[in-house]
Design an enzyme around this catalytic site. Structure first.
Site, PDB file in Angstrom:
ATOM      1  N   TYR A  43      50.538  69.615  15.978  1.00  0.00           N
ATOM      2  CA  TYR A  43      49.419  70.418  15.464  1.00  0.00           C
ATOM      3  C   TYR A  43      49.871  71.845  15.184  1.00  0.00           C
ATOM      4  CZ  TYR A  43      46.009  66.819  16.754  1.00  0.00           C
ATOM      5  OH  TYR A  43      45.267  65.657  16.835  1.00  0.00           O
ATOM      6  N   GLU A  62      38.234  59.537  15.929  1.00  0.00           N
ATOM      7  CA  GLU A  62      38.124  59.409  17.384  1.00  0.00           C
ATOM      8  C   GLU A  62      36.668  59.545  17.803  1.00  0.00           C
ATOM      9  OE1 GLU A  62      40.701  62.092  19.536  1.00  0.00           O
ATOM     10  OE2 GLU A  62      40.203  61.170  21.452  1.00  0.00           O
ATOM     11  N   ASN A 100      48.498  56.324  23.691  1.00  0.00           N
ATOM     12  CA  ASN A 100      48.417  57.576  22.933  1.00  0.00           C
ATOM     13  C   ASN A 100      48.817  58.725  23.856  1.00  0.00           C
ATOM     14  OD1 ASN A 100      47.207  59.576  20.865  1.00  0.00           O
ATOM     15  ND2 ASN A 100      46.107  60.072  22.760  1.00  0.00           N
ATOM     16  N   GLU A 101      49.649  59.586  23.387  1.00  0.00           N
ATOM     17  CA  GLU A 101      50.056  60.777  24.154  1.00  0.00           C
ATOM     18  C   GLU A 101      50.233  60.434  25.634  1.00  0.00           C
ATOM     19  OE1 GLU A 101      47.753  64.318  23.284  1.00  0.00           O
ATOM     20  OE2 GLU A 101      48.444  64.304  21.219  1.00  0.00           O
ATOM     21  N   GLN A 123      41.121  65.388  12.078  1.00  0.00           N
ATOM     22  CA  GLN A 123      40.595  64.037  12.041  1.00  0.00           C
ATOM     23  C   GLN A 123      39.713  63.894  10.797  1.00  0.00           C
ATOM     24  OE1 GLN A 123      38.864  62.730  15.754  1.00  0.00           O
ATOM     25  NE2 GLN A 123      40.595  63.441  16.953  1.00  0.00           N
ATOM     26  N   GLU A 182      49.084  62.090  14.393  1.00  0.00           N
ATOM     27  CA  GLU A 182      48.151  63.213  14.563  1.00  0.00           C
ATOM     28  C   GLU A 182      48.837  64.461  14.048  1.00  0.00           C
ATOM     29  OE1 GLU A 182      46.042  63.749  18.283  1.00  0.00           O
ATOM     30  OE2 GLU A 182      45.990  61.574  18.617  1.00  0.00           O
TER      31      GLU A 182
HETATM   32  O1  AHR Z   1      42.845  65.123  17.960  1.00  0.00           O
HETATM   33  C1  AHR Z   1      42.380  65.662  19.154  1.00  0.00           C
HETATM   34  C2  AHR Z   1      43.257  65.292  20.344  1.00  0.00           C
HETATM   35  O2  AHR Z   1      44.521  65.854  20.196  1.00  0.00           O
HETATM   36  C3  AHR Z   1      43.537  63.818  20.521  1.00  0.00           C
HETATM   37  O3  AHR Z   1      42.544  63.149  21.199  1.00  0.00           O
HETATM   38  C4  AHR Z   1      44.804  63.827  21.321  1.00  0.00           C
HETATM   39  O4  AHR Z   1      45.582  62.686  21.105  1.00  0.00           O
HETATM   40  C5  AHR Z   1      45.473  65.114  20.902  1.00  0.00           C
HETATM   41  O5  AHR Z   1      45.888  65.856  21.990  1.00  0.00           O
END
Ligand code: AHR
Length: 493
Positions: free
Chosen positions: A242, A27, A174-175, A347, A298
């Protein structure tokens, strides 16, 4: 040393483990693209067309199959036309999501395609649904893939790319439940339906359209989305999950953590299994023929940024704890490879659970990198039925000590990967191959204290070694799996 049994049944071959499960995500965030990957042709750091040679080589070493770009949250504010044409003329904008820094757009579509070509991976483009338009995305596709006379194809040619590129993976947003527009699932489903209609397959290029899936345990999103897309099914939906041992406000340090935080991190990493299972259950209700894949585009550990660094840059170190959660997660993905068709760790360089860190001209491979290398032969192999008689590890929070997956490659060789997150206990794993015989066996071990990491002063502190802690006995392999380690075992007939 505790003894446990592990069965690998080569006669029970399951799903193909798509190589894309070992994918990455890049990103315009902090030092991921700029500095981490792209330094520009004038840089004194060795590069080809501006891409760091050391980083490209490292990504080739782990057989990076696919790279997602330009975000993340950045994608839904990205206007692709700002990033084409002569660099001096490219628009400068504010990266509002990530530190409010100036984005000079010197890395755009052409540079991304060049990067993928150098790595030898598939590009995966995330389109702007949040603040873009259908026309903008449709024109981007025309720009990239149309082989003929058209306004966008002509513009591409004018910018030096005569032939169109191949683009398979296209994310429609995205999201979109969050930074991509704060949409309700019903609203996004309508948007997806509208956008996908104009994302055309041009000049023989076939798009693999990916809808924005849920945020971790948001099962309602999956349910509503799937119910509204039944006659416009995407190829896949994308889940984000995450791992944070603490809270959003205080996630915890990447390197300085207690055993309690360690086991908490393990617990949250193991949750990936349940999250995937529940989303798959819902997907199966709406998609009985199993046409839609689940992509986890992600995933990874998210800790506090390193002290003294820009909070908007999400730069964190990477320890043996990260290596073990990566090993657990990749084992989970392999086990779910009937539905999980791609995954992209967040990432790739200098951001979150990065496989590579850079500082000026220096580059280090993180413990997570080494897991991707040790696991790389799972790519495109076939998952084998395997089962371990497990033990629990931990203090207040208890987790399975061992995680495992096994696969068979076309040449008949088997790769077995095992992680042991127990900080106190070594295990003697009796690998029962259910009567299958092998003449050759080799192994690698990644082991360290839980907070061991590679630094720019010494990049070789946590590294895999050839391992001989096993013996073959009566069609079984007796394998020592030390505390806080990951072992990969390769068996050839
Ligand atoms: O990876 C960091 C961020 O986490 C990304 O930009 C987003 O899609 C997610 O919330």
């Amino acid at each position: 040393m505790k003894q446990v049994k592990l069965f690998v049944n080569a006669a029970n071959q399951k799903s193909k483990i798509n190589r894309e499960i070992y994918g990455h995500f890049s990103e315009h965030l902090g030092r991921c693209i700029y500095e981490g990957i792209y330094v520009g042709e004038e840089s004194s750091i060795p590069n080809k067309k501006g891409m760091r040679n050391d980083v490209v080589e490292a990504l080739k070493e782990i057989k990076t199959p696919v790279l997602r770009w330009p975000g993340g949250c950045f994608a839904d504010e990205y206007h692709w036309k700002d990033g084409i044409g002569p660099k001096e003329g490219r628009k400068r904008m504010v990266n509002t999501n990530w530190g409010g820094v100036v984005e000079d757009n010197s890395f755009g579509t052409h540079e991304f395609m060049e990067l993928c070509e150098q790595i030898g991976c598939e590009p995966y483009i995330a389109g702007n649904v949040g603040s873009g338009t259908v026309q903008e995305l449709a024109e981007w596709i025309e720009y990239m893939t149309f082989d003929g006379e058209s306004p966008m194809a002509n513009l591409r040619k004018k910018n030096g790319q005569e032939k169109p590129w191949k683009l398979k993976y296209l994310g429609i947003g995205n999201e979109n439940w969050g930074c991509g527009g704060s949409m309700f699932p019903e609203y996004y489903a309508h948007e997806y339906r509208r956008y996908q209609e104009y994302c055309k397959n041009l000049s023989g290029n076939e798009l693999y359209k990916i809808a924005c899936g849920p945020n971790s345990t948001d099962y309602d999103w999956t349910d509503k989305l799937m119910s509204m897309l039944t006659n416009r099914l995407p190829k896949a939906i994308a889940l984000h999950y995450y791992v944070m041992p603490g809270t959003w406000a205080k996630k915890g340090s990447a390197t300085d953590f207690s055993t309690e935080e360690y086991y908490n991190t393990m617990h949250k990493a193991y949750m990936m299994d349940e999250i995937i299972e529940k989303h798959c259950e819902i997907m199966s209700r709406h998609d009985k023929e199993h046409k839609v894949g689940l992509i986890v585009d992600e995933w990874g550990n998210w800790f506090d940024v390193e002290p003294g660094t820009n909070p908007g840059f999400l730069y964190q170190q990477n320890t043996m704890r990260d290596a073990i959660t990566a090993a657990i997660t990749l084992n989970i993905f392999n086990q779910h490879s009937d539905r999980v068709v791609m995954a992209n760790i967040a990432q790739v360089v200098n951001v979150l659970q990065a496989v590579i860190l850079t500082e000026g001209e220096k580059m280090i491979k993180t413990p997570t990198f080494h897991i991707f290398r040790m696991y790389r032969d799972h790519q495109d192999a076939t998952l084998l039925d395997s089962y371990v008689e497990n033990n629990e590890a931990g203090e207040d929070v208890l987790v399975p000590a061992l995680s495992q997956s096994a696969s068979i490659s076309e040449d008949g060789s088997i790769l077995l990967t095992i992680s042991n997150c127990d900080l106190a206990e070594d295990y003697e794993v009796v690998v029962d191959l259910v009567d299958r015989e092998f003449s050759e066996c080799s192994a690698e071990l990644l082991q360290s204290k839980m907070d061991g990491y590679n630094s720019f002063e010494d990049g070789h502190i946590v590294e895999p070694v050839d391992y001989n802690g096993y013996r073959m006995e009566d069609k079984k392999i007796i394998l020592a799996v030390p505390a806080c380690s990951v072992v990969s075992l390769k068996l050839k007939r």
